[in-house]
Scaffold this motif. Structure first.
Motif, PDB file in Angstrom:
ATOM      1  N   ASP A  30       0.805  -1.220   0.000  1.00 31.58           N
ATOM      2  CA  ASP A  30       0.000   0.000   0.000  1.00 31.58           C
ATOM      3  C   ASP A  30       0.841   1.274   0.000  1.00 31.58           C
ATOM      4  O   ASP A  30       0.291   2.369  -0.170  1.00 31.58           O
ATOM      5  N   ASP A  31       2.157   1.181   0.157  1.00 38.09           N
ATOM      6  CA  ASP A  31       3.009   2.356   0.079  1.00 38.09           C
ATOM      7  C   ASP A  31       3.431   2.554  -1.381  1.00 38.09           C
ATOM      8  O   ASP A  31       4.121   1.690  -1.950  1.00 38.09           O
ATOM      9  N   GLU A  54      -3.187  -2.598  -3.631  1.00 40.02           N
ATOM     10  CA  GLU A  54      -2.973  -1.972  -2.339  1.00 40.02           C
ATOM     11  C   GLU A  54      -3.786  -2.598  -1.219  1.00 40.02           C
ATOM     12  O   GLU A  54      -3.472  -2.399  -0.045  1.00 40.02           O
ATOM     13  N   VAL A  55      -4.819  -3.342  -1.557  1.00 34.99           N
ATOM     14  CA  VAL A  55      -5.762  -3.872  -0.573  1.00 34.99           C
ATOM     15  C   VAL A  55      -5.733  -5.395  -0.615  1.00 34.99           C
ATOM     16  O   VAL A  55      -5.663  -5.996  -1.698  1.00 34.99           O
ATOM     17  N   ASN A  77      -1.652  -4.128   5.581  1.00 34.98           N
ATOM     18  CA  ASN A  77      -2.296  -3.452   4.462  1.00 34.98           C
ATOM     19  C   ASN A  77      -3.728  -3.094   4.827  1.00 34.98           C
ATOM     20  O   ASN A  77      -4.299  -3.642   5.778  1.00 34.98           O
ATOM     21  N   PRO A  78      -4.354  -2.199   4.069  1.00 31.02           N
ATOM     22  CA  PRO A  78      -5.793  -1.979   4.249  1.00 31.02           C
ATOM     23  C   PRO A  78      -6.560  -3.266   3.962  1.00 31.02           C
ATOM     24  O   PRO A  78      -6.163  -4.071   3.130  1.00 31.02           O
ATOM     25  N   GLY A  79      -7.667  -3.437   4.630  1.00 28.86           N
ATOM     26  CA  GLY A  79      -8.468  -4.642   4.430  1.00 28.86           C
ATOM     27  C   GLY A  79      -7.784  -5.849   5.052  1.00 28.86           C
ATOM     28  O   GLY A  79      -7.231  -5.780   6.155  1.00 28.86           O
ATOM     29  N   ASP A  81      -5.135  -8.456   6.175  1.00 28.04           N
ATOM     30  CA  ASP A  81      -3.689  -8.362   6.330  1.00 28.04           C
ATOM     31  C   ASP A  81      -3.010  -9.459   5.516  1.00 28.04           C
ATOM     32  O   ASP A  81      -3.651 -10.361   4.980  1.00 28.04           O
TER      33      ASP A  81
END
Length: 272
Positions: A30-31, A54-55, A77-79, A81
């Motif tokens: 996500d970065d 990213e998710v 990460n979002p959502g 892991d």
């Protein structure tokens, strides 16, 4: 942010491109800067298609639609892991157009011993703590590609494994050495399949466990003994046929590699 662009010398890059040229990768990160550097590092060693998401849910969806040659997962990460993404990918139905068996590297700042053990037990092929130089990451990715290289085109199942006079039909499944059919219990057959895939190369016990016992939810304390028992069954089952078909210097087919695991002899040069 650590500098990941510590590239190896050009001769090393060329060697890595020979292994990774034309391959496809999936990156969960996500970065944006880290993702861009990861994409650049894989492209430098020959990857031609690099999907970045990213998710966590996006990574699972991508892996369910395509058979990637390697997958890199960040853990936070979002959502979902990274560990949950790993578990869900490994739980996908095992089909040639999905990434159920693709090599997966966890690339994360959570690098403690317990974190590494947890990741490996959940199905990761490698667990890489950040920060890491790009040269090391490239080498680790190439190592995973070497372990899982298929001779058939990407995404095409290969039912027959041939190692000289030894032929395994993984779809039937049957094993023949010359004209002699050999019966093996499922786990021992799975071990033999993995050894024959990499005939002439040592295969670690960890890799054998990951492949032949991939349906187990956890790894018991005595897992290495379990592998040794399966290998002994393979050797006993092959023994009579080996004596009838192979010269003494090529017996047994399955050899022990001390402190590593096992290796199947490469019989491809053997003529009838």
């Amino acid at each position: 942010m650590p500098d990941l662009l510590d590239h190896p010398a050009q001769d090393a890059i060329d060697a890595l491109r020979n292994v990774c040229g034309g391959r496809h990768a999936l990156i969960l990160e996500d970065d944006p800067l880290t993702a861009a550097r990861g994409r650049e590092g894989l492209a430098a060693i020959g990857f031609t298609e690099i999907d970045v998401v990213e998710v966590g849910e996006q990574a699972v969806q991508a892996a369910s639609r395509k058979c990637y040659d390697v997958i890199l997962l960040d853990r936070m990460n979002p959502g979902l892991d990274g560990l949950e993404v790993l578990s869900r990918i490994r739980a996908l139905p095992d089909r040639p157009d999905r990434s159920t068996r693709s090599p997966i590297l966890m690339l994360t700042a959570l690098g403690g011993d317990r974190n590494r053990i947890e990741g490996l037990l959940r199905g990761a092929d490698d667990y890489v703590p950040k920060p890491i130089s790009m040269s090391e990451l490239q080498a680790r990715v190439a190592a995973q590609i070497r372990r899982t290289t298929w001779t058939a085109p990407r995404g095409v199942a290969t039912p027959l494994l041939n190692n000289g006079p030894l032929v395994i039909d993984t779809q039937a499944p049957t094993v023949r050495l010359g004209e002699i059919e050999i019966r093996l219990p499922p786990r021992s057959l799975g071990v033999l399949v993995e050894l024959i895939r990499f005939a002439g190369q040592p295969v670690s016990k960890t890799m054998l466990w990951d492949r032949a016992w991939s349906d187990w939810a956890s790894q018991p304390d005595e897992w290495q003994d379990t592998i040794d028992v399966a290998v002994r069954r393979v050797r006993r089952s092959l023994e009579e046929a080996e004596a009838a078909v192979l010269p003494a210097n090529l017996r047994p087919i399955v050899m022990t590699v001390p402190r590593v695991g096992y290796m199947a002899r490469d019989l491809t040069g053997l003529t009838d």
